[in-house]
Design a protein around this motif. Structure first.
Motif, PDB file in Angstrom:
ATOM      1  N   SER A 293      -1.617   9.621  -9.232  1.00 59.58           N
ATOM      2  CA  SER A 293       0.006   8.580  -9.019  1.00 59.58           C
ATOM      3  C   SER A 293       1.253   8.566  -7.937  1.00 59.58           C
ATOM      4  CB  SER A 293       0.370   9.163 -10.622  1.00 59.58           C
ATOM      5  OG  SER A 293       0.309   8.739 -11.734  1.00 59.58           O
ATOM      6  N   LEU A 294       0.724  10.009  -7.336  1.00 59.62           N
ATOM      7  CA  LEU A 294       2.237  11.003  -6.659  1.00 59.62           C
ATOM      8  C   LEU A 294       1.728  10.041  -5.330  1.00 59.62           C
ATOM      9  CD1 LEU A 294       2.888  13.970  -7.044  1.00 59.62           C
ATOM     10  CD2 LEU A 294       4.299  11.833  -7.245  1.00 59.62           C
ATOM     11  N   GLU A 295       0.352   9.983  -5.148  1.00 64.09           N
ATOM     12  CA  GLU A 295      -0.126   9.333  -3.834  1.00 64.09           C
ATOM     13  C   GLU A 295       0.355   8.109  -3.815  1.00 64.09           C
ATOM     14  OE1 GLU A 295      -3.664   9.614  -0.708  1.00 64.09           O
ATOM     15  OE2 GLU A 295      -4.314  10.347  -2.912  1.00 64.09           O
ATOM     16  N   ALA A 296      -0.339   6.855  -4.814  1.00 68.66           N
ATOM     17  CA  ALA A 296       0.080   5.866  -4.770  1.00 68.66           C
ATOM     18  C   ALA A 296       1.626   5.474  -4.593  1.00 68.66           C
ATOM     19  CB  ALA A 296      -0.595   5.040  -6.370  1.00 68.66           C
ATOM     20  N   ILE A 297       2.498   6.340  -4.927  1.00 64.73           N
ATOM     21  CA  ILE A 297       3.778   5.776  -5.326  1.00 64.73           C
ATOM     22  C   ILE A 297       3.807   6.171  -3.329  1.00 64.73           C
ATOM     23  CG2 ILE A 297       6.409   6.601  -5.647  1.00 64.73           C
ATOM     24  CD1 ILE A 297       4.569   6.924  -8.513  1.00 64.73           C
ATOM     25  N   TYR A 298       3.622   7.152  -3.522  1.00 64.59           N
ATOM     26  CA  TYR A 298       3.709   7.792  -1.795  1.00 64.59           C
ATOM     27  C   TYR A 298       3.613   6.308  -0.443  1.00 64.59           C
ATOM     28  CZ  TYR A 298       3.063  10.038   2.758  1.00 64.59           C
ATOM     29  OH  TYR A 298       3.642  10.410   4.152  1.00 64.59           O
ATOM     30  N   LEU A 299       2.168   5.903  -1.165  1.00 63.36           N
ATOM     31  CA  LEU A 299       1.666   4.831  -0.087  1.00 63.36           C
ATOM     32  C   LEU A 299       2.767   3.628  -0.783  1.00 63.36           C
ATOM     33  CD1 LEU A 299      -2.501   5.034  -0.468  1.00 63.36           C
ATOM     34  CD2 LEU A 299      -0.774   5.258   1.393  1.00 63.36           C
ATOM     35  N   LEU A 300       3.189   3.222  -1.652  1.00 62.89           N
ATOM     36  CA  LEU A 300       3.941   2.573  -1.528  1.00 62.89           C
ATOM     37  C   LEU A 300       5.728   2.024  -1.389  1.00 62.89           C
ATOM     38  CD1 LEU A 300       3.598   1.163  -5.502  1.00 62.89           C
ATOM     39  CD2 LEU A 300       3.173  -0.011  -3.704  1.00 62.89           C
ATOM     40  N   ILE A 301       6.286   3.631  -0.975  1.00 62.87           N
ATOM     41  CA  ILE A 301       7.432   4.180  -0.714  1.00 62.87           C
ATOM     42  C   ILE A 301       6.796   3.202   1.062  1.00 62.87           C
ATOM     43  CG2 ILE A 301       9.371   5.801   0.217  1.00 62.87           C
ATOM     44  CD1 ILE A 301       8.520   7.145  -3.086  1.00 62.87           C
ATOM     45  N   LYS A 302       6.126   4.572   1.422  1.00 58.35           N
ATOM     46  CA  LYS A 302       6.222   4.535   2.927  1.00 58.35           C
ATOM     47  C   LYS A 302       6.254   2.754   3.178  1.00 58.35           C
ATOM     48  CE  LYS A 302       3.394   6.867   5.122  1.00 58.35           C
ATOM     49  NZ  LYS A 302       2.515   7.078   6.026  1.00 58.35           N
ATOM     50  N   HIS A 303       4.942   1.826   2.720  1.00 55.37           N
ATOM     51  CA  HIS A 303       5.168   0.725   3.098  1.00 55.37           C
ATOM     52  C   HIS A 303       7.124  -0.340   3.022  1.00 55.37           C
ATOM     53  CE1 HIS A 303       3.363  -3.515   3.791  1.00 55.37           C
ATOM     54  NE2 HIS A 303       4.069  -3.612   3.476  1.00 55.37           N
ATOM     55  N   ALA A 304       7.552  -0.128   2.028  1.00 58.09           N
ATOM     56  CA  ALA A 304       8.923  -0.599   1.493  1.00 58.09           C
ATOM     57  C   ALA A 304       9.131   0.190   2.630  1.00 58.09           C
ATOM     58  CB  ALA A 304       8.816   0.090   0.390  1.00 58.09           C
ATOM     59  N   PHE A 305       9.533   1.120   3.344  1.00 61.95           N
ATOM     60  CA  PHE A 305      10.564   1.387   4.068  1.00 61.95           C
ATOM     61  C   PHE A 305      10.162   1.785   5.707  1.00 61.95           C
ATOM     62  CE2 PHE A 305      12.211   5.024   0.758  1.00 61.95           C
ATOM     63  CZ  PHE A 305      13.182   4.579   0.692  1.00 61.95           C
ATOM     64  N   PHE A 306       8.690   1.615   5.764  1.00 61.06           N
ATOM     65  CA  PHE A 306       9.111   1.886   7.290  1.00 61.06           C
ATOM     66  C   PHE A 306       7.528   0.282   7.897  1.00 61.06           C
ATOM     67  CE2 PHE A 306       8.284   6.636   6.250  1.00 61.06           C
ATOM     68  CZ  PHE A 306       9.822   6.710   6.411  1.00 61.06           C
ATOM     69  N   THR A 307       6.980  -0.777   6.874  1.00 60.05           N
ATOM     70  CA  THR A 307       7.288  -1.680   7.285  1.00 60.05           C
ATOM     71  C   THR A 307       7.431  -3.463   6.441  1.00 60.05           C
ATOM     72  OG1 THR A 307       5.376  -1.081   7.143  1.00 60.05           O
ATOM     73  CG2 THR A 307       5.271  -3.389   7.195  1.00 60.05           C
ATOM     74  N   LEU A 308       8.048  -2.555   5.353  1.00 56.96           N
ATOM     75  CA  LEU A 308       9.491  -3.864   4.833  1.00 56.96           C
ATOM     76  C   LEU A 308      10.569  -3.822   5.720  1.00 56.96           C
ATOM     77  CD1 LEU A 308       7.800  -4.590   1.369  1.00 56.96           C
ATOM     78  CD2 LEU A 308       7.653  -5.795   3.382  1.00 56.96           C
ATOM     79  N   ASN A 309      11.276  -2.613   6.090  1.00 57.66           N
ATOM     80  CA  ASN A 309      12.057  -2.468   6.338  1.00 57.66           C
ATOM     81  C   ASN A 309      13.157  -2.184   5.217  1.00 57.66           C
ATOM     82  OD1 ASN A 309      14.120  -0.696   8.590  1.00 57.66           O
ATOM     83  ND2 ASN A 309      14.823  -3.474   8.793  1.00 57.66           N
ATOM     84  N   MET A 310      13.258  -1.414   3.802  1.00 58.77           N
ATOM     85  CA  MET A 310      13.497  -1.403   2.686  1.00 58.77           C
ATOM     86  C   MET A 310      13.836  -0.166   3.109  1.00 58.77           C
ATOM     87  SD  MET A 310      13.252  -3.967   0.919  1.00 58.77           S
ATOM     88  CE  MET A 310      13.132  -4.985   2.287  1.00 58.77           C
ATOM     89  N   ARG A 311      15.959  -0.515   2.492  1.00 55.58           N
ATOM     90  CA  ARG A 311      16.309   0.587   2.810  1.00 55.58           C
ATOM     91  C   ARG A 311      16.698   1.357   1.204  1.00 55.58           C
ATOM     92  NH1 ARG A 311      21.475   0.236   0.526  1.00 55.58           N
ATOM     93  NH2 ARG A 311      22.024  -1.978   0.135  1.00 55.58           N
ATOM     94  N   LYS A 312      16.591   0.929   0.656  1.00 51.92           N
ATOM     95  CA  LYS A 312      16.732   1.606  -0.667  1.00 51.92           C
ATOM     96  C   LYS A 312      15.603   0.770  -1.821  1.00 51.92           C
ATOM     97  CE  LYS A 312      20.111   1.610  -5.190  1.00 51.92           C
ATOM     98  NZ  LYS A 312      20.574   1.039  -5.440  1.00 51.92           N
ATOM     99  N   ILE A 313      14.772   1.725  -2.675  1.00 55.41           N
ATOM    100  CA  ILE A 313      14.127   1.123  -3.391  1.00 55.41           C
ATOM    101  C   ILE A 313      14.410   2.167  -5.117  1.00 55.41           C
ATOM    102  CG2 ILE A 313      11.555   2.213  -4.461  1.00 55.41           C
ATOM    103  CD1 ILE A 313      10.971   2.567  -1.650  1.00 55.41           C
ATOM    104  N   ARG A 314      14.389   1.138  -6.176  1.00 54.80           N
ATOM    105  CA  ARG A 314      14.757   1.443  -7.345  1.00 54.80           C
ATOM    106  C   ARG A 314      13.585   1.634  -8.688  1.00 54.80           C
ATOM    107  NH1 ARG A 314      16.624  -2.862  -6.019  1.00 54.80           N
ATOM    108  NH2 ARG A 314      16.264  -4.254  -7.663  1.00 54.80           N
ATOM    109  N   MET A 315      14.481   1.974  -9.104  1.00 52.29           N
ATOM    110  CA  MET A 315      12.363   2.322  -9.848  1.00 52.29           C
ATOM    111  C   MET A 315      13.294   2.725 -11.488  1.00 52.29           C
ATOM    112  SD  MET A 315      10.192   5.569  -7.780  1.00 52.29           S
ATOM    113  CE  MET A 315      11.177   5.588  -6.993  1.00 52.29           C
ATOM    114  N   GLY A 316      12.519   2.605 -12.605  1.00 56.81           N
ATOM    115  CA  GLY A 316      13.264   3.173 -14.055  1.00 56.81           C
ATOM    116  C   GLY A 316      12.173   3.912 -15.180  1.00 56.81           C
ATOM    117  N   GLN A 317      12.996   4.574 -15.269  1.00 54.39           N
ATOM    118  CA  GLN A 317      11.791   5.412 -16.412  1.00 54.39           C
ATOM    119  C   GLN A 317      12.169   5.410 -17.591  1.00 54.39           C
ATOM    120  OE1 GLN A 317       8.924   6.953 -15.038  1.00 54.39           O
ATOM    121  NE2 GLN A 317       9.605   5.880 -13.691  1.00 54.39           N
TER     122      GLN A 317
END
Length: 191
Positions: free
Chosen positions: A109-133
């Motif tokens: 789970s952590l690795e999947a989230i890590y890959l998503l975060i890296k893609h969002a920040f460093f490829t899509l150039n996002m500045r903020k990611i939201r999540m809900g738990q």
């Protein structure tokens, strides 16, 4: 199986109609245990409904949905997404469902989230990611704080109706600068 983001133990793959036919993807949302902390499992899901969902997101510029597979498997064990992509505010949200019970490990789970975060920040150039738990999974917020530096932004009180009661939802976020600091500390993937 086309790999979109390659990890050490898992890959995030491009989904196809074949994934619906060859995996149990559609049926994960019929499983009470899989959906216990998801805003799902209100109506039965079918392969036809899963095809309809898949066809509706294939051309979207506001959503990226990927399969999760182990490096040595040809079948998806989960799905994850970057949703609500806003190119003006440079924000998005991410989600993950590990449908295969044996693959529901903290590491995967952590690795999947890590890959998503890296893609969002460093490829899509996002500045903020939201999540809900959802309430009952708040311990996962601690894991995300420890590993990635997420912060709690708020609490939606009695937001979802699950298992006969209204439950709270933590709203958490991760900023790119905080993620970069955490990356430099090299503290990833501890439970």
């Amino acid at each position: 199986m086309d790999i979109f983001l390659k990890g050490k133990g898992i890959n995030l793959t491009v989904l196809t109609d074949k994934d619906i036919e060859d995996s149990n993807w559609y049926n994960w949302f019929n499983d009470e245990e899989t959906c216990v902390f998801l805003n799902k499992h209100f109506y039965p899901n079918t392969k036809e409904k899963q095809h309809h969902f898949y066809n509706s997101i294939k051309e979207s510029d506001a959503k990226i949905v990927l399969g999760v597979s182990s490096n040595n498997s040809k079948q998806i064990v989960g799905v994850c997404s970057i949703d609500d992509i806003n190119i003006f505010h440079r924000t998005c949200s991410i989600s993950l469902v590990m449908g295969d019970e044996e693959s529901r490990t903290t590491q995967n789970s952590l690795e999947a989230i890590y890959l998503l975060i890296k893609h969002a920040f460093f490829t899509l150039n996002m500045r903020k990611i939201r999540m809900g738990q959802m309430q009952g999974l708040f311990v996962w917020v601690d894991v995300l704080q420890k590993n990635f530096g997420v912060i709690q932004e708020g609490m939606l009180q009695k937001e979802y109706y699950k298992n006969g009661q209204y439950v709270d939802v933590f709203q958490i976020a991760l900023f790119k600068d905080d993620f970069i600091k955490k990356m430099n500390e090299d503290l990833f993937f501890t439970s």
